[in-house]
Scaffold this active site. Structure first.
Site, PDB file in Angstrom:
ATOM      1  N   TYR A 107       0.820  -1.214   0.000  1.00 29.39           N
ATOM      2  CA  TYR A 107       0.000   0.000   0.000  1.00 29.39           C
ATOM      3  C   TYR A 107       0.855   1.265   0.000  1.00 29.39           C
ATOM      4  CZ  TYR A 107      -3.341   3.564   1.010  1.00 29.39           C
ATOM      5  OH  TYR A 107      -4.092   4.710   0.924  1.00 29.39           O
ATOM      6  N   TRP A 109       1.234   5.573  -1.978  1.00 28.12           N
ATOM      7  CA  TRP A 109       0.892   6.474  -3.084  1.00 28.12           C
ATOM      8  C   TRP A 109       1.790   6.345  -4.303  1.00 28.12           C
ATOM      9  CZ3 TRP A 109      -1.731  11.674  -3.457  1.00 28.12           C
ATOM     10  CH2 TRP A 109      -2.986  11.622  -2.839  1.00 28.12           C
TER      11      TRP A 109
HETATM   12  N1  LIG Z   1      -2.229   8.763  12.017  1.00 29.79           N
HETATM   13  C1  LIG Z   1      -2.566   8.807  10.740  1.00 29.79           C
HETATM   14  N2  LIG Z   1      -1.986   7.959   9.865  1.00 29.79           N
HETATM   15  C2  LIG Z   1      -2.324   8.012   8.568  1.00 29.79           C
HETATM   16  C3  LIG Z   1      -3.280   8.940   8.097  1.00 29.79           C
HETATM   17  C4  LIG Z   1      -3.899   9.810   9.034  1.00 29.79           C
HETATM   18  O1  LIG Z   1      -4.757  10.635   8.691  1.00 29.79           O
HETATM   19  N3  LIG Z   1      -3.506   9.724  10.336  1.00 29.79           N
HETATM   20  N4  LIG Z   1      -3.605   8.971   6.770  1.00 29.79           N
HETATM   21  C5  LIG Z   1      -3.453   7.734   6.041  1.00 29.79           C
HETATM   22  C6  LIG Z   1      -3.619   7.926   4.602  1.00 29.79           C
HETATM   23  S1  LIG Z   1      -5.091   8.630   4.123  1.00 29.79           S
HETATM   24  C7  LIG Z   1      -2.722   7.508   3.681  1.00 29.79           C
HETATM   25  S2  LIG Z   1      -3.142   7.583   2.022  1.00 29.79           S
HETATM   26  C8  LIG Z   1      -1.442   6.919   4.073  1.00 29.79           C
HETATM   27  C9  LIG Z   1      -0.274   7.323   3.151  1.00 29.79           C
HETATM   28  O2  LIG Z   1       0.745   6.405   3.287  1.00 29.79           O
HETATM   29  P1  LIG Z   1       1.859   6.205   2.148  1.00 29.79           P
HETATM   30  O3  LIG Z   1       1.292   6.413   0.799  1.00 29.79           O
HETATM   31  O4  LIG Z   1       2.494   4.900   2.427  1.00 29.79           O
HETATM   32  O5  LIG Z   1       2.838   7.405   2.518  1.00 29.79           O
HETATM   33  P2  LIG Z   1       4.001   8.088   1.695  1.00 29.79           P
HETATM   34  O6  LIG Z   1       4.838   8.820   2.684  1.00 29.79           O
HETATM   35  O7  LIG Z   1       3.438   8.880   0.565  1.00 29.79           O
HETATM   36  O8  LIG Z   1       4.840   6.862   1.166  1.00 29.79           O
HETATM   37  C10 LIG Z   1       5.077   6.597  -0.168  1.00 29.79           C
HETATM   38  C11 LIG Z   1       6.478   6.028  -0.277  1.00 29.79           C
HETATM   39  O9  LIG Z   1       6.670   5.577  -1.603  1.00 29.79           O
HETATM   40  C12 LIG Z   1       7.940   5.994  -2.069  1.00 29.79           C
HETATM   41  N5  LIG Z   1       7.891   6.138  -3.525  1.00 29.79           N
HETATM   42  C13 LIG Z   1       7.358   7.145  -4.239  1.00 29.79           C
HETATM   43  N6  LIG Z   1       7.535   6.950  -5.558  1.00 29.79           N
HETATM   44  C14 LIG Z   1       8.187   5.767  -5.669  1.00 29.79           C
HETATM   45  C15 LIG Z   1       8.650   5.012  -6.787  1.00 29.79           C
HETATM   46  O10 LIG Z   1       8.512   5.384  -7.933  1.00 29.79           O
HETATM   47  N7  LIG Z   1       9.254   3.825  -6.522  1.00 29.79           N
HETATM   48  C16 LIG Z   1       9.440   3.357  -5.256  1.00 29.79           C
HETATM   49  N8  LIG Z   1      10.026   2.169  -5.107  1.00 29.79           N
HETATM   50  N9  LIG Z   1       9.028   4.067  -4.184  1.00 29.79           N
HETATM   51  C17 LIG Z   1       8.409   5.255  -4.395  1.00 29.79           C
HETATM   52  C18 LIG Z   1       8.203   7.310  -1.372  1.00 29.79           C
HETATM   53  O11 LIG Z   1       9.602   7.579  -1.329  1.00 29.79           O
HETATM   54  C19 LIG Z   1       7.561   7.075  -0.007  1.00 29.79           C
HETATM   55  O12 LIG Z   1       8.507   6.590   0.911  1.00 29.79           O
HETATM   56  O13 LIG Z   1      -1.137   7.291   5.425  1.00 29.79           O
HETATM   57  C20 LIG Z   1      -2.175   6.941   6.335  1.00 29.79           C
HETATM   58  N10 LIG Z   1      -1.734   7.145   7.693  1.00 29.79           N
HETATM   59  N1  LIG Z   2      -0.655  18.708   1.782  1.00 27.27           N
HETATM   60  C1  LIG Z   2      -1.161  17.468   1.805  1.00 27.27           C
HETATM   61  N2  LIG Z   2      -2.390  17.246   1.303  1.00 27.27           N
HETATM   62  C2  LIG Z   2      -2.917  15.991   1.356  1.00 27.27           C
HETATM   63  C3  LIG Z   2      -2.189  14.899   1.862  1.00 27.27           C
HETATM   64  C4  LIG Z   2      -0.887  15.167   2.391  1.00 27.27           C
HETATM   65  O1  LIG Z   2      -0.188  14.261   2.893  1.00 27.27           O
HETATM   66  N3  LIG Z   2      -0.416  16.463   2.340  1.00 27.27           N
HETATM   67  N4  LIG Z   2      -2.727  13.631   1.850  1.00 27.27           N
HETATM   68  C5  LIG Z   2      -3.821  13.373   0.927  1.00 27.27           C
HETATM   69  C6  LIG Z   2      -4.536  12.141   1.292  1.00 27.27           C
HETATM   70  S1  LIG Z   2      -3.739  10.651   1.033  1.00 27.27           S
HETATM   71  C7  LIG Z   2      -5.774  12.118   1.789  1.00 27.27           C
HETATM   72  S2  LIG Z   2      -6.559  10.637   2.083  1.00 27.27           S
HETATM   73  C8  LIG Z   2      -6.489  13.362   2.081  1.00 27.27           C
HETATM   74  C9  LIG Z   2      -7.171  13.267   3.434  1.00 27.27           C
HETATM   75  O2  LIG Z   2      -8.127  14.234   3.576  1.00 27.27           O
HETATM   76  P1  LIG Z   2      -8.831  14.397   4.992  1.00 27.27           P
HETATM   77  O3  LIG Z   2      -9.090  13.098   5.598  1.00 27.27           O
HETATM   78  O4  LIG Z   2      -9.987  15.297   4.810  1.00 27.27           O
HETATM   79  O5  LIG Z   2      -7.651  15.168   5.751  1.00 27.27           O
HETATM   80  P2  LIG Z   2      -7.249  15.420   7.257  1.00 27.27           P
HETATM   81  O6  LIG Z   2      -6.248  16.526   7.184  1.00 27.27           O
HETATM   82  O7  LIG Z   2      -6.869  14.166   7.930  1.00 27.27           O
HETATM   83  O8  LIG Z   2      -8.584  15.906   7.935  1.00 27.27           O
HETATM   84  C10 LIG Z   2      -9.258  17.082   7.551  1.00 27.27           C
HETATM   85  C11 LIG Z   2      -9.740  17.782   8.787  1.00 27.27           C
HETATM   86  O9  LIG Z   2     -10.742  17.012   9.447  1.00 27.27           O
HETATM   87  C12 LIG Z   2     -10.789  17.452  10.779  1.00 27.27           C
HETATM   88  N5  LIG Z   2     -11.295  16.383  11.636  1.00 27.27           N
HETATM   89  C13 LIG Z   2     -10.618  15.325  12.121  1.00 27.27           C
HETATM   90  N6  LIG Z   2     -11.426  14.574  12.894  1.00 27.27           N
HETATM   91  C14 LIG Z   2     -12.631  15.175  12.907  1.00 27.27           C
HETATM   92  C15 LIG Z   2     -13.883  14.883  13.523  1.00 27.27           C
HETATM   93  O10 LIG Z   2     -14.051  13.898  14.228  1.00 27.27           O
HETATM   94  N7  LIG Z   2     -14.915  15.728  13.245  1.00 27.27           N
HETATM   95  C16 LIG Z   2     -14.775  16.824  12.450  1.00 27.27           C
HETATM   96  N8  LIG Z   2     -15.857  17.572  12.233  1.00 27.27           N
HETATM   97  N9  LIG Z   2     -13.611  17.140  11.885  1.00 27.27           N
HETATM   98  C17 LIG Z   2     -12.549  16.319  12.092  1.00 27.27           C
HETATM   99  C18 LIG Z   2      -9.369  17.824  11.153  1.00 27.27           C
HETATM  100  O11 LIG Z   2      -9.375  19.037  11.872  1.00 27.27           O
HETATM  101  C19 LIG Z   2      -8.648  17.932   9.829  1.00 27.27           C
HETATM  102  O12 LIG Z   2      -7.937  19.144   9.663  1.00 27.27           O
HETATM  103  O13 LIG Z   2      -5.588  14.461   2.098  1.00 27.27           O
HETATM  104  C20 LIG Z   2      -4.814  14.515   0.904  1.00 27.27           C
HETATM  105  N10 LIG Z   2      -4.168  15.797   0.846  1.00 27.27           N
HETATM  106 MO   LIG Z   3      -5.020   8.934   1.827  1.00 25.56          MO
END
Ligand SMILES: Nc1nc2c(c(=O)[nH]1)N[C@H]1C(S)=C(S)[C@@H](COP(=O)(O)OP(=O)(O)OC[C@H]3O[C@@H](n4cnc5c(=O)[nH]c(N)nc54)[C@H](O)[C@@H]3O)O[C@H]1N2
Ligand SMILES: Nc1nc2c(c(=O)[nH]1)N[C@H]1C(S)=C(S)[C@@H](COP(=O)(O)OP(=O)(O)OC[C@H]3O[C@@H](n4cnc5c(=O)[nH]c(N)nc54)[C@H](O)[C@@H]3O)O[C@H]1N2
Ligand SMILES: [Mo]
Length: 765
Positions: A107, A109
């Site tokens: 898993y 991005w």
């Molecule tokens: N506590 C908490 N944890 C969360 C979340 C949260 O809201 N709270 N959000 C969750 C969500 S929504 C998501 S989507 C995940 C994201 O989790 P990930 O998608 O696993 O996070 P990234 O840091 O983007 O890791 C991508 C990795 O892929 C590598 N990579 C990029 N391009 C390439 C490539 O071309 N080849 C290879 N081999 N590697 C590459 C990058 O160097 C990086 O280390 O995290 C989740 N974790």
């Molecule tokens: N710059 C940047 N942008 C990103 C990403 C990143 O790593 N960096 N990650 C991308 C990815 S993989 C994803 S999945 C999306 C995630 O998108 P979201 O899940 O929407 O992102 P978050 O920043 O986790 O949460 C948005 C807001 O929800 C509020 N929130 C949290 N818990 C609660 C709750 O219980 N109730 C209410 N009402 N509000 C709450 C928090 O204050 C937070 O700022 O973002 C994407 N966009």
């Molecule tokens: Mo995500």
């Protein structure tokens, strides 16, 4: 000085790389982008970072058979030897344990470029080689993905199939954003963003006089520069707020009884629950007030406002990334059904407007660039976030969406394009689980926390070192990505690594399909081009597209309204649910008999929230949102992310009263802790928070010292439990903690270091 310029694309924007003598010296934003992301500035720095993995490396302890995967030193080996080792391990595990011994869900991005999308490539390779244990669902909207098909027959609205901004700007009078619309998140879209459109739409909405109400634990979720009403709410209690609003509408007969009658099923059961017939508890505004901390009159007035005028009710994805995260989404749909505007222009429910760039951007439904991933012949997969459960308890059974499964016994983990030591919850538990497999193989460009816990690390190129085609269905462009510089160190493309391994296993031609990198770029573009032609949309030839650096897709020809056809004629255009209607009560879900996800939307308090018994011991609710200056853990070591740190640690936002109660001042170093672990953080006092709430962004590279993380990776504190047995999504937003000032001298922060290397001769001792 001869500068060369090369078009490229990242998840956070399209750009032109400026190269001088083999070095990227800058990334200029795509000319048509209205609001480019400052994250583009981190690319050059990361491409030439001293943290790059330069050569294939093997963990020294692994050569001696130990599984202590932390803090070890590595031995660099030539490519051929590394590839032979990986091929040998895969063959051994396949022979001795079959596909169920190999975990290849991988898993993460990966890259915006689709030809070199690492997660697609690794799955293509492992599936073609006999299959593996895959992961299904995602961390982004894992709970919604499995719940929504039961309720509305499809999960598509959570990934962007929502009533578009054109319709909203013309018709909506009030937008209620649960979780707000933080612009920080709209910098990013999976597959890349050519146009950052949310700031522009918000400005137009303001000019059109549309009211914005932000329901959130932080005022920071109001988009900057936009006026909005802030309703401060306790985290994880939105379901109670929505139920209180729903009760108000029913009780005062302000609901659309006709719409509910013709387009929904199960309203009687849900209404009986709201009235308290089933449990003796009326779910009125007063009850909701007690749970959410929002005054009852504010709840009632919000219910009145959304039912009296055209309203769009939209929820951030974060709401469902919590224990019982299915409930706020089901409740939102229920509330919108009572309001009765689903399928009307600018009305109804939506998700993710503030979660990702491009949500609601008007677009034609056209195919994007994709590399085909074949079927997994092993037919094995776990729900994405159950990885530690699987590693810790092979052979045990678990429930998932109405079925029972058994965790496989994993001997080999293979990862490319993701970082579980960023994304997974309860990192100290994952660290323990990570000792289970015999071998861990990782492709990475940098010595990330994952790479430093791998046995064999293969250096991967970054997008600027290869040619690719990228784009997202949410964006009005498809982009050519030109190779700008030579591979750094001995890095190779993931594609070439898998091709070499497939060759050793005898299926190279199947893996490559006989195509070179450029032939794949052409193939992927032509696939999209013929799909578009089929829908009457001509795209330029590949050669024209490649020379131009991008192709623009035509604008949408009409306003899109979710479920418009269903609203007009629910008999001829039914939803994909068993009843063909919106299921306010679902017999299928009820039949699963899950007390953590009953047959209708319900208030099910999570184990950890501010109203829980546990809050006496751990009185602060920690939210871990997306970082504004990086993508997850990517680019954390770059200046843009670094300059936000406080005393070199990840910032934590804290209410002035919570800080004062603990003798903490702005800028102090603190220890954030609970029963699962602790991390250091730097305090930013913030009066725009709901008291009792603290917020840290995810993505600080982990730096463990025992169970303490010295840098501030909040995933040492989050809970590793499924949202429910139905979806088994991640519950990152349900974590209670406490905080104390860290008075002792700050320990060194060592996350951004490369491991030690030993030479061959010494490796055997
Ligand atoms: N506590 C908490 N944890 C969360 C979340 C949260 O809201 N709270 N959000 C969750 C969500 S929504 C998501 S989507 C995940 C994201 O989790 P990930 O998608 O696993 O996070 P990234 O840091 O983007 O890791 C991508 C990795 O892929 C590598 N990579 C990029 N391009 C390439 C490539 O071309 N080849 C290879 N081999 N590697 C590459 C990058 O160097 C990086 O280390 O995290 C989740 N974790
Ligand atoms: N710059 C940047 N942008 C990103 C990403 C990143 O790593 N960096 N990650 C991308 C990815 S993989 C994803 S999945 C999306 C995630 O998108 P979201 O899940 O929407 O992102 P978050 O920043 O986790 O949460 C948005 C807001 O929800 C509020 N929130 C949290 N818990 C609660 C709750 O219980 N109730 C209410 N009402 N509000 C709450 C928090 O204050 C937070 O700022 O973002 C994407 N966009
Ligand atoms: Mo995500």
């Amino acid at each position: 000085m001869t500068l060369t310029r090369h078009p490229s694309l990242a998840h956070w924007g399209a750009f032109t790389a400026v190269v001088d003598s083999g070095r990227v010296i800058g990334c200029e934003p795509f000319e048509a982008d209205a609001a480019p992301s400052p994250m583009l500035n981190s690319i050059a720095e990361m491409v030439h970072s001293p943290l790059r993995v330069k050569r294939p490396a093997v963990r020294r302890g692994w050569l001696k058979g130990n599984r202590d995967r932390e803090g070890d030193t590595y031995v660099e080996v030539p490519w051929d030897e590394a590839l032979d080792m990986v091929a040998g391990e895969l063959a051994r595990v396949r022979r001795d344990y079959g596909a169920s011994g190999i975990f290849g869900g991988s898993y993460g991005w990966s890259s915006a470029g689709r030809v070199h999308h690492a997660r697609s490539l690794i799955r293509r390779f492992l599936f073609q080689g006999g299959g593996c244990v895959d992961q299904i669902g995602n961390y982004s909207w894992g709970a919604a993905q499995f719940l929504l098909p039961h309720v509305i027959g499809t999960a598509s609205p959570v990934s962007g199939d929502v009533t578009d901004w054109a319709s909203v700007l013309h018709h909506t009078r009030v937008i209620v954003a649960f979780g707000g619309m933080p612009l920080k998140n709209a910098q990013v879209t999976s597959g890349g963003a050519g146009l950052h459109s949310l700031p522009g739409y918000l400005k137009q909405a303001r000019e059109a006089g549309i009211e914005l109400v932000v329901v959130s634990p932080t005022r920071a979720d109001i988009p900057s520069g936009i006026e909005a009403q802030w309703i401060s709410i306790r985290p994880n209690t939105d379901t109670a707020l929505m139920l209180g609003m729903a009760h108000t509408l029913l009780n005062e007969s302000r609901h659309d009884a006709a719409f509910v009658q013709t387009h929904c099923v199960g309203v009687d059961t849900w209404a009986a629950y709201l009235r308290g017939d089933s449990d003796g508890q009326v779910k009125d505004a007063h009850w909701a007030s007690y749970i959410t901390g929002i005054p009852a009159e504010v709840i009632r007035s919000l219910a009145h406002r959304v039912s009296a005028q055209r309203s769009l009710l939209t929820a951030a994805w974060a709401l469902q990334r919590a224990e019982h995260g299915e409930q706020p989404y089901w409740a939102l749909i229920g509330l919108a059904a009572l309001v009765g505007q689903i399928g009307l222009p600018g009305g109804g429910f939506a998700f993710g407007h503030g979660s990702l760039n491009g949500i609601g951007h008007p677009h034609r439904p056209l195919p994007g660039p994709e590399v085909p991933v074949p079927r997994n012949p092993a037919g094995l997969a776990i729900p994405v976030a159950r990885i530690a459960d699987m590693l810790l308890a092979p052979g045990t059974s678990y429930a998932f969406n109405g079925t029972e499964h058994v965790y496989p016994d994993i001997k080999l983990i293979y990862w490319a394009g993701g970082n579980p030591f960023h994304h997974h919850q309860d990192q100290n538990r994952l660290r323990e689980a990570w000792r289970a497999p015999e071998t861990v193989i990782v492709h990475e460009s940098w010595w990330t926390p994952l790479a430093r816990r791998a046995d064999i690390v293969l250096p991967a190129t970054t997008p600027l070192e290869r040619c690719d085609v990228g784009g997202s269905a949410r964006d009005p462009y498809v982009f050519a990505m030109h190779r700008a510089i030579a591979p750094q160190g001995e890095a190779r493309n993931d594609f070439d690594i898998f091709a070499a391994l497939a060759q050793r296993a005898g299926f190279e031609d199947t893996f490559t399909a006989g195509r070179s990198e450029m032939a794949w770029c052409r193939h992927v573009y032509e696939g999209m081009r013929s799909g578009c032609a089929h829908r009457g949309v001509p795209l330029p030839t590949f050669d024209e597209f490649w020379a131009q650096g991008y192709a623009a897709l035509p604008p949408a020809d009409s306003e899109y309204v979710l479920f418009e056809a269903f609203r007009r004629d629910p008999i001829a255009k039914p939803l994909g649910t068993p009843s063909g209607r919106i299921e306010l009560y679902s017999k299928s879900v009820a039949a699963f008999e899950y007390d953590d996800c009953p047959g209708h939307a319900a208030w099910l308090p999570p184990r950890e929230w501010l109203g829980a018994q546990l809050a006496r011991k751990w009185p602060l609710h920690l939210l871990t949102h997306q970082p504004k200056n990086r993508l997850h853990s990517q680019m954390d070591p770059a200046k843009l992310s670094r300059r936000d740190k406080i005393q070199g640690r990840e910032p934590i936002a804290m209410h002035p009263k919570d800080a004062a109660d603990r003798g903490i001042a702005d800028g102090d170093l603190v220890r954030v802790h609970n029963d699962r672990g602790a991390c250091l953080a730097g305090v930013r006092v913030d009066a725009g928070l709901t008291p009792g709430v603290v917020i840290m962004a995810t993505g600080a590279w982990s730096d463990p010292d025992g169970t303490l993380d010295r840098h501030g990776n909040p995933n040492v504190l989050t809970a590793d439990v499924g949202t429910s047995r139905l979806a088994q999504g991640p519950s990152a937003q349900s974590a209670l903690v406490d905080i104390e000032r860290h008075a002792a001298p700050a320990p060194a922060m060592r996350a951004w270091e490369v491991p030690g290397f030993r030479d061959r001769a010494l490796a055997k001792d």
